[in-house]
Design a protein around this motif. Structure first.
Motif, PDB file in Angstrom:
ATOM      1  N   GLU A  10       0.839  -1.196   0.000  1.00  0.00           N
ATOM      2  CA  GLU A  10       0.000   0.000   0.000  1.00  0.00           C
ATOM      3  C   GLU A  10       0.872   1.243   0.000  1.00  0.00           C
ATOM      4  O   GLU A  10       1.883   1.290   0.690  1.00  0.00           O
ATOM      5  N   LEU A  11       0.491   2.230  -0.754  1.00  0.00           N
ATOM      6  CA  LEU A  11       1.223   3.505  -0.716  1.00  0.00           C
ATOM      7  C   LEU A  11       0.469   4.461   0.184  1.00  0.00           C
ATOM      8  O   LEU A  11      -0.730   4.674  -0.004  1.00  0.00           O
ATOM      9  N   ASN A  12       1.169   4.997   1.150  1.00  0.00           N
ATOM     10  CA  ASN A  12       0.499   5.908   2.080  1.00  0.00           C
ATOM     11  C   ASN A  12       0.866   7.348   1.774  1.00  0.00           C
ATOM     12  O   ASN A  12       1.985   7.643   1.370  1.00  0.00           O
ATOM     13  N   PRO A  13      -0.080   8.232   1.972  1.00  0.00           N
ATOM     14  CA  PRO A  13       0.234   9.639   1.730  1.00  0.00           C
ATOM     15  C   PRO A  13       1.190  10.156   2.796  1.00  0.00           C
ATOM     16  O   PRO A  13       1.057   9.815   3.959  1.00  0.00           O
ATOM     17  N   VAL A  14       2.123  10.946   2.366  1.00  0.00           N
ATOM     18  CA  VAL A  14       3.091  11.527   3.295  1.00  0.00           C
ATOM     19  C   VAL A  14       2.892  13.034   3.314  1.00  0.00           C
ATOM     20  O   VAL A  14       2.775  13.667   2.276  1.00  0.00           O
ATOM     21  N   ALA A  15       2.819  13.556   4.513  1.00  0.00           N
ATOM     22  CA  ALA A  15       2.623  14.998   4.635  1.00  0.00           C
ATOM     23  C   ALA A  15       3.800  15.734   3.998  1.00  0.00           C
ATOM     24  O   ALA A  15       4.935  15.284   4.084  1.00  0.00           O
ATOM     25  N   PRO A  16       3.509  16.855   3.352  1.00  0.00           N
ATOM     26  CA  PRO A  16       4.573  17.545   2.620  1.00  0.00           C
ATOM     27  C   PRO A  16       5.762  17.951   3.482  1.00  0.00           C
ATOM     28  O   PRO A  16       6.875  18.018   3.007  1.00  0.00           O
ATOM     29  N   LYS A  17       5.509  18.192   4.763  1.00  0.00           N
ATOM     30  CA  LYS A  17       6.619  18.664   5.580  1.00  0.00           C
ATOM     31  C   LYS A  17       7.206  17.558   6.443  1.00  0.00           C
ATOM     32  O   LYS A  17       8.029  17.811   7.308  1.00  0.00           O
ATOM     33  N   ALA A  18       6.750  16.317   6.195  1.00  0.00           N
ATOM     34  CA  ALA A  18       7.144  15.227   7.077  1.00  0.00           C
ATOM     35  C   ALA A  18       8.653  15.065   7.145  1.00  0.00           C
ATOM     36  O   ALA A  18       9.223  14.893   8.215  1.00  0.00           O
ATOM     37  N   GLN A  19       9.285  15.161   6.004  1.00  0.00           N
ATOM     38  CA  GLN A  19      10.724  14.921   5.958  1.00  0.00           C
ATOM     39  C   GLN A  19      11.464  15.865   6.895  1.00  0.00           C
ATOM     40  O   GLN A  19      12.341  15.465   7.647  1.00  0.00           O
ATOM     41  N   LYS A  20      11.037  17.111   6.832  1.00  0.00           N
ATOM     42  CA  LYS A  20      11.709  18.118   7.652  1.00  0.00           C
ATOM     43  C   LYS A  20      11.514  17.831   9.133  1.00  0.00           C
ATOM     44  O   LYS A  20      12.328  18.197   9.964  1.00  0.00           O
ATOM     45  N   LYS A  21      10.374  17.216   9.460  1.00  0.00           N
ATOM     46  CA  LYS A  21      10.009  17.079  10.865  1.00  0.00           C
ATOM     47  C   LYS A  21      10.542  15.809  11.508  1.00  0.00           C
ATOM     48  O   LYS A  21      10.306  15.579  12.680  1.00  0.00           O
ATOM     49  N   VAL A  22      11.199  14.965  10.723  1.00  0.00           N
ATOM     50  CA  VAL A  22      11.705  13.741  11.321  1.00  0.00           C
ATOM     51  C   VAL A  22      12.782  14.105  12.329  1.00  0.00           C
ATOM     52  O   VAL A  22      13.772  14.738  11.988  1.00  0.00           O
ATOM     53  N   PRO A  23      12.572  13.755  13.594  1.00  0.00           N
ATOM     54  CA  PRO A  23      13.584  14.113  14.585  1.00  0.00           C
ATOM     55  C   PRO A  23      14.827  13.251  14.417  1.00  0.00           C
ATOM     56  O   PRO A  23      14.748  12.125  13.915  1.00  0.00           O
ATOM     57  N   VAL A  24      15.921  13.793  14.824  1.00  0.00           N
ATOM     58  CA  VAL A  24      17.167  13.045  14.729  1.00  0.00           C
ATOM     59  C   VAL A  24      17.123  11.919  15.752  1.00  0.00           C
ATOM     60  O   VAL A  24      16.890  12.155  16.931  1.00  0.00           O
ATOM     61  N   PRO A  25      17.309  10.680  15.314  1.00  0.00           N
ATOM     62  CA  PRO A  25      17.208   9.566  16.258  1.00  0.00           C
ATOM     63  C   PRO A  25      18.296   9.640  17.318  1.00  0.00           C
ATOM     64  O   PRO A  25      19.367  10.214  17.081  1.00  0.00           O
ATOM     65  N   GLU A  26      17.984   9.051  18.435  1.00  0.00           N
ATOM     66  CA  GLU A  26      18.922   9.015  19.560  1.00  0.00           C
ATOM     67  C   GLU A  26      20.217   8.377  19.090  1.00  0.00           C
ATOM     68  O   GLU A  26      20.217   7.345  18.431  1.00  0.00           O
ATOM     69  N   GLY A  27      21.298   8.995  19.454  1.00  0.00           N
ATOM     70  CA  GLY A  27      22.584   8.392  19.145  1.00  0.00           C
ATOM     71  C   GLY A  27      23.162   8.816  17.813  1.00  0.00           C
ATOM     72  O   GLY A  27      24.337   8.614  17.560  1.00  0.00           O
ATOM     73  N   LEU A  28      22.337   9.423  16.982  1.00  0.00           N
ATOM     74  CA  LEU A  28      22.883   9.888  15.706  1.00  0.00           C
ATOM     75  C   LEU A  28      23.309  11.337  15.872  1.00  0.00           C
ATOM     76  O   LEU A  28      22.518  12.185  16.255  1.00  0.00           O
ATOM     77  N   ASP A  29      24.563  11.554  15.613  1.00  0.00           N
ATOM     78  CA  ASP A  29      25.068  12.911  15.753  1.00  0.00           C
ATOM     79  C   ASP A  29      25.404  13.448  14.376  1.00  0.00           C
ATOM     80  O   ASP A  29      26.360  13.012  13.743  1.00  0.00           O
ATOM     81  N   LEU A  30      24.587  14.390  13.927  1.00  0.00           N
ATOM     82  CA  LEU A  30      24.787  14.889  12.570  1.00  0.00           C
ATOM     83  C   LEU A  30      26.016  15.777  12.468  1.00  0.00           C
ATOM     84  O   LEU A  30      26.526  16.019  11.387  1.00  0.00           O
TER      85      LEU A  30
END
Lengths: 187, 1153
Positions: free
Chosen positions: B603-623
């Protein structure tokens, strides 16, 4: 802020253009043309405000215009100006022109665009309303006119007097006669 | 000489003047361009002559030609020449020409600086006036910088004519040279109360223009503007002020409360429509800013709506337009009160004026409900059919879609109806909004699962009739719809009744004329359909149908393989090969359907247009962590020119690297975190964003359940109108059913029922479908709303300047000086000099301090706990007081004195508080004021009123309000006390670095860290430093009576010259006085008992007597001194401010400067 003041006739011929932001001459002509197309399409008894991002930046801007006899007076303003206030300002401008040119018509504006500029400069400066009191505007314009005349007299005393031939005024449409209508109370 | 002039003027007689030029152009209508070009040649000749009159005439003509669109920038230098004529007539011509064609890129502008300066200071007011007018049009950053000071002087010119022009032009100067704003602002503020109405109006104009862009900085002017508003009779000024208040109220709700009454009065009293309209507008802004539900404000809303209705009903189209415009503002917050005027607004939809129709459309958006959506849209569809101009029709189309899709399809009860509306809209000719309809179709089909069957059927019809849409090349805007149709048919092909037929429709040769991206979708979805067809025919003994399908694809796809569009070509050749392979398998009687379907499973689910921006940085990942060791600079230079495809390499090394150095990385991360925590400039993450993020699986996708009892009805024909009837029938039925229920339940929920009034309230209308609206996927904790970034190029951004800060010396406007300024103030010198001094002092007191320090620490930690509580309260307060909040943030960087700003802010508070305090605010104050009482119990309340305001003239408040004030003084006092306490906490909380705030320190010059003195003021000659609080001087004398505070100041000579005759003076306040030798007057200054050779510093003590220790004090002072160098000696002065805070009195520290 007033972004631009344009006066053109029923055929879109510019009679005065005053831009308070810099544009190239070509853009200015384009703006005048575009504004004319927008304004001339409109019926006489519909509202005098036009929205829409023209060439003059942004959707914040509005065109506020009035149509007197053969001339359109168009002010392009942003949201800090009161719409009805600007309509009244146009009225003040036209009435002042009427006083200064004694029954103004399009020909006056054609042949004395510099004088119109000087009158306008006493009302609007750098895009902001300077003075709205008509008698004050006229006083200042006349005082400057006198100064000019005295300089001219000093100059003419050296040579033969110049005749200031006024261009023929046959068949001209007086703006004042049917044009000056007071729709609103002056603020 | 005279003869020459006469000769020149006689020449001029034969030249064309402007009138001749105009007449000539009018007489050469056929060859205008040619005539003008000969005229320009003449003008060029005239400009070469020496006679200024001839030149001016030529320039005058050029100005006219410029209006006609001719570039005259080549004559810029001649224009400058004419500008510099001594005759007003010519000067004016020159300035007019300059104002019409000079701009920032004109290089000769820099030649004008001195000429303009001369004209500005001309004895003739019209010379000055003309120069100002001209300058206002072509001012550049350089001109602004060089002339700012001259213009500022003109603001105090004797002639109002010059004053008002000078005031107005300041706005342009600020824009071009933002540094001038702070030094010029006090004078601008003065002009608000200029005796001449024109000047006043100009000042209001400028400040309104400034405040509109950065309102928070001007909040402190609110009392002054309020006074103007209640006193002024000039409607132009009133309109401007009222507009300004409209911009300020969102920042300060209390201001709004204060405004309501006078504005309402104005609305009732004024006869000028323009003023009335602006009042209504601002009242609306106030109402929006206030929390809704205040009972007494419903009257104001009613008044506004009533007045607007009068405007809308007026025969004047202008008023009608504005009425609708203002109505749409009310709609956002009080839709109910607008909805009652639906009739009027629907009526406006039929207006002959397009602007009015568009406004009415805007209003409709907020007026729909579940109940009336279908009806309104039907009306709009009628307008769509009638509309002539495409722009208006497009506007209608977007509005229909906006209205229907708003707040997640909240008002749609029947999605079949909506799909049919969308399908009907595709019949519009020449619309630009094909993509909009397409995206709606996709969105609905994907998110409303129940509607897919119906949607697919509709889309299949669309595809089948594609020739109707694409037949006319002019209509290609609408063919975007086919993109959606093809995708929906492919993706949800299981719902198709006859997939074969649709497949055939999708592979028609005509498709090749569609735009590439649509063809690509066609090809891809043809493959999906193919899979469906295969599966359908699987298991059938006769595999003929399946094979036929394969053959169809093999026949038709080559057309797409030849497509010019890469995407189409790639997909087509891919799928063609696949189908060929499948065909082979089919011939071998192998069952392939399962595997082919698997290609498109999931199934393809709709993704909110700003979703990508809002993905929080996961614990332990240091950008921020280095993936590799940071390459040395020379290396990176070498690497760059490497091949484009070499990018993959570092990826490999990355994974290895991180594994190996895991521990080392963790260690570094810890270190960095610690460092960041200590670094005040590092913006710490707010706690909310630190929440653990666990990736949501499919089951986490929120599904809005709309439960309903009525089964699905599938009408035969998809005409949207039919739905209206069906819907009505359905509702009738439901109503009848509910009535029965009601009778039963009436007794049970008598009270609840009252809440939703009206015979058929919103909630009662149930949607016709059982519908799951799948919401778009978003990471957790993320809100779909996003802060819109401001335009970074906005020139007004530079004017976001705190105006309440006292002026630093460096900010003075540049003035032309005859002697070169000594600019030697390197920070290092000071460090070197001040440290030895301090260490000496320290060593003596260190022992004492150590003991005290420990005690203090203990105390502090206790206090801090208390303060934390206070701070929370304070923060709440600050929220309602954005100006203060901003400033206190700023203090960290700019080290401004918070006491001065907060004094102003509290003044504003005081003014605002004379309006009834909202109950919420009172609750806040209660606990903290109670806490405040015990610490300041010794306070003598009588002496309160005269304190922090003495910096400002009392007359800023109208006498009318004074009475009110006195009444409420008691409340106020408590409030103030509390306020002040907050300020103390504010200082002490922040600890060491914060105390720097007490001096006016320039940003660039951090103090030497060891110093226990704080900078008081400095200029290029001298630096004054104040003693730190740690060094305690006993309060001499009696606590009850008069306390004395000793202030020690270090003077340091920074210049190369000898400083002498230093005199220290402070403007006494009622509470604090500088102790002067007997016999000296209250305004005499004290002589500093030493002189300063270059580079030397010395210390002096000054004694102040203090009446009340419960008041913070702000004293203004000046230091005057003589600078003596080899060649000359000059008299200089330095302004400073002394701050005595209450805490400094309380903890027996006489002065906490």
């Amino acid at each position: 802020m007033i972004k631009a003041i344009l006066i053109f006739n029923n055929h879109g011929k510019p009679r005065l253009s005053k831009f308070y932001e810099h544009y190239t001459e070509d853009t200015e002509q384009q703006i005048i043309r575009e504004t004319f197309h927008l304004v001339s399409k409109r019926d006489e008894n519909i509202c005098n405000f036009l929205e829409g991002g023209l060439l003059i930046g942004g959707s914040d801007n509005k065109l506020i215009y009035r149509h007197y006899a053969t001339l359109y007076f168009v002010f392009c303003v942003d949201s800090s100006e009161s719409e009805l206030g600007i309509l009244d300002l146009i009225q003040v401008l036209v009435e002042t022109l009427d006083k200064c040119f004694e029954n103004v018509c399009e020909l006056d504006l054609i042949f004395h665009v510099d004088k119109v500029h000087n009158i306008l400069a006493e009302m609007v400066m750098g895009g902001m309303v300077l003075e709205t009191n008509m008698s004050e505007i006229i006083t200042q314009v006349e005082a400057q006119g006198k100064m000019e005349k005295s300089e001219l007299c000093a100059f003419l005393s050296l040579c033969r007097p110049l005749s200031f031939s006024v261009p023929d005024r046959t068949g001209r449409h007086r703006l004042g006669s049917q044009g000056l209508r007071r729709v609103l109370c002056r603020p | 000489m005279a003869l020459k002039i006469v000769k020149g003027s006689i020449d001029r007689m034969f030249d064309k003047n402007l009138q001749d030029l105009v007449r000539g152009i009018r007489n050469h209508k056929e060859d205008e361009a040619k005539y003008i070009s000969t005229c320009i040649d003449e003008i060029k000749q005239e400009l070469k002559q020496d006679n200024i009159a001839v030149k001016a005439n030529a320039v005058c003509k050029l100005t006219y030609l410029q209006m006609l669109g001719y570039d005259v920038s080549w004559a810029a230098f001649n224009i400058v020449e004419v500008m510099s004529s001594s005759k007003f007539t010519y000067k004016r011509i020159g300035y007019l020409a300059a104002s019409q064609c000079f701009h920032e890129g004109t290089d000769v502008i820099m030649l004008t600086t001195n000429q303009i300066r001369k004209d500005l200071s001309s004895p003739h007011q019209y010379d000055t006036g003309v120069a100002l007018t001209g300058l206002s049009c072509f001012v550049t950053p350089d001109l602004a910088r060089d002339l700012a000071n001259d213009i500022m002087t003109l603001m105090s010119h004797t002639k109002p004519y010059i004053r008002k022009k000078a005031v107005l032009i300041m706005y342009k100067v600020f824009l071009k040279y933002p540094e001038s704003l702070r030094p010029a602002f006090p004078r601008l503020k003065e002009k608000l109360e200029d005796p001449d109405p024109g000047v006043q109006s100009a000042a209001v104009n400028v400040i309104c223009e400034l405040a509109r862009r950065n309102p928070k900085n001007y909040l402190s002017l609110a009392p002054l503007f309020f006074k103007l508003m209640t006193s002024s009779t000039n409607n132009w000024v009133l309109i401007k002020i009222i507009k300004l208040f409209g911009a300020l109220t969102p920042l300060e709700p209390r201001l709004g409360k204060k405004l309501i009454e006078p504005l309402t009065n104005l609305i009732h009293s004024t006869s000028a429509m323009s003023l009335l309209y602006e009042c209504v507008n601002t009242v609306i802004a106030v109402l929006i800013s206030l929390s809704s539900g205040m009972p007494n404000h419903s009257a104001s809303i009613q008044l506004c709506v009533q007045k607007l209705r009068i405007l809308i009903e007026d025969s004047d189209q202008n008023l009608k337009y504005l009425g609708l415009l203002a109505m749409s503002k009310i709609l956002k917050t009080h839709p109910k009160s607008v909805q009652s005027h639906k009739d009027l607004i629907l009526q406006c939809l039929d207006d002959k004026d397009e602007s009015i129709r568009l406004r009415a459309l805007d209003l409709l958006y907020g007026m729909v409900s579940k109940k009336n959506l279908m009806e309104i849209v039907k009306k709009l569809m009628l307008h769509v059919d009638k509309a002539e101009g495409t722009t208006y029709r497009d506007e209608l189309l977007t509005k229909i879609i906006d209205i229907c899709s708003q707040s997640n399809y909240q008002y749609i009860t029947n999605f079949e109806w909506y799909i049919s509306i969308l399908v009907e809209l595709t019949r519009l000719e020449g619309t630009r909004h094909g993509h909009l309809i397409a995206s709606q179709m996709l969105d609905v089909a994907i998110r409303v699962k129940a509607i897919r069957g119906f949607a697919v059927a509709q889309m299949a019809t669309l595809l089948d009739n594609a020739h109707l849409l694409t037949g006319n090349t002019q209509r290609n805007g609408i063919c975007e719809v086919l993109y959606a149709a093809a995708w929906i048919c492919g993706e949800f092909s299981e719902h198709l009744e006859d997939p074969m037929q649709t497949l055939e429709a999708m592979l028609r040769p005509k498709v090749a004329t569609l735009p590439g991206h649509i063809q690509a979708v066609y090809v891809q979805n043809a493959a999906k359909l193919f899979a469906t067809v295969l599966r359908k025919h699987e298991g059938e003994t006769d595999s003929h149908a399946a094979q036929e399908t394969s053959q169809l694809l093999i026949d038709r796809l080559p057309l797409f393989v030849q497509s010019a569009n890469l995407e189409v070509q790639e997909r087509a050749s891919c799928i063609l090969q696949l189908v060929k392979y499948i065909q082979k398998l089919q011939q071998k009687k192998v069952e392939v359907a399962e595997e082919v379907t698997a290609l498109f499973a999931g199934e393809l689910n709709p993704v909110a247009p700003k979703a990508q921006k809002k993905v929080p940085v996961p614990e332990g990942l240091d950008l921020d962590a280095w993936i590799n060791k940071p390459p040395s600079e020379s290396e990176s230079e070498d690497e760059k020119p490497k091949a484009v495809f070499a990018k993959e390499e570092p990826k490999h090394s990355r994974s290895r690297h991180t594994e190996v150095d895991e521990k080392e990385l963790a260690r570094r991360r810890e270190a960095r975190k610690r460092e960041q925590a200590n670094n005040p400039f590092y913006i710490k993450a707010s706690p909310s964003s630190q929440k653990v993020y666990d990736a949501p699986g499919v089951e986490h996708i929120p599904v809005v359940q709309i439960d309903l009892s009525v089964p699905l009805k599938v009408p035969g024909m998809p005409m949207s109108d039919q739905y209206l009837k069906l819907e009505e029938e359905r509702r009738q039925k439901e109503k009848a059913e509910r009535k029965k229920e009601k009778k039963k339940k009436r007794e049970k929920r008598g009270k609840e029922r009252k809440a939703d009034s009206g015979p058929e309230s919103e909630e009662d209308i149930a949607p016709a479908h059982q519908v799951d609206i799948v919401t778009e996927e978003m990471p957790e904790n993320a809100l779909p709303s996003d802060d819109d970034d401001k335009d970074p190029n906005d020139p007004h951004k530079a004017l976001d300047i705190d105006l309440d800060k006292p002026l630093a010396d460096s900010e003075k406007l540049p003035v032309r000086t005859h002697r070169p300024e000594v600019l030697k103030s390197p920070a290092e010198d000071r460090v070197n000099e001040s440290i030895p001094q301090e260490t000496k002092k320290r060593s003596g007191k260190e022992k004492k301090e150590k003991k005290k320090g420990k005690e203090k620490d203990r105390k502090r930690s206790k206090e801090e706990k208390k303060k934390k509580k206070h701070k929370e309260v304070e923060e709440e307060l600050l929220e309602s007081h954005p100006e203060e909040a901003v400033q206190s943030e700023e203090t960290k960087e700019a080290a401004t004195p918070p006491t001065s700003t907060s004094a102003e802010a509290s003044e504003l508070d005081f003014w605002l508080c004379s309006a009834p305090v909202p109950p919420a605010a009172q609750e806040e104050t209660a606990p903290s004021s109670a806490a405040a009482v015990d610490t300041s119990s010794a306070a003598a309340p009588e002496s309160e009123p005269d304190e922090p305001k003495d910096a400002e003239p009392e007359d800023t408040k109208s006498s009318k309000h004074k009475k009110k004030k006195q009444k409420k003084e008691k409340e106020e006092k408590e409030k103030k006390k509390k306020k002040r306490h907050h300020h103390h906490h504010h200082h002490s909380n922040a600890g060491g670095e914060d105390s720097v705030q007490n001096g006016t320190v320039e940003e660039e010059e951090p103090l030497p860290p060891m110093s226990n003195y704080f900078l008081l003021a400095e200029n290029s000659y001298i630096k004054m430093m104040k003693e730190d609080a740690d060094q305690v001087y006993d309060i001499q004398g009696n606590h009850q009576d008069e306390s004395k505070v000793v202030v020690s100041v270090i003077f340091e000579n920074k210049s190369d010259s000898f400083l002498k005759s230093m005199e220290f003076n402070v403007l006494d306040s009622l509470n604090s006085k500088l102790q002067r030798p007997e016999g000296a007057g209250a305004h005499d200054s004290l002589t500093v008992p030493f002189q300063l050779p270059p580079g030397i510093s010395n210390e002096a003590h000054f004694v102040f007597s203090v009446q009340s220790i419960v008041m913070p004090q702000k004293l203004k002072g000046t230091l005057t001194f003589i600078v003596k160098s080899d060649e000359s000696s000059t008299h200089e002065k330095l302004d400073f401010k002394l701050h005595f805070t209450c805490t400094s009195y309380l903890i027996t520290t006489p002065c906490y400067l």
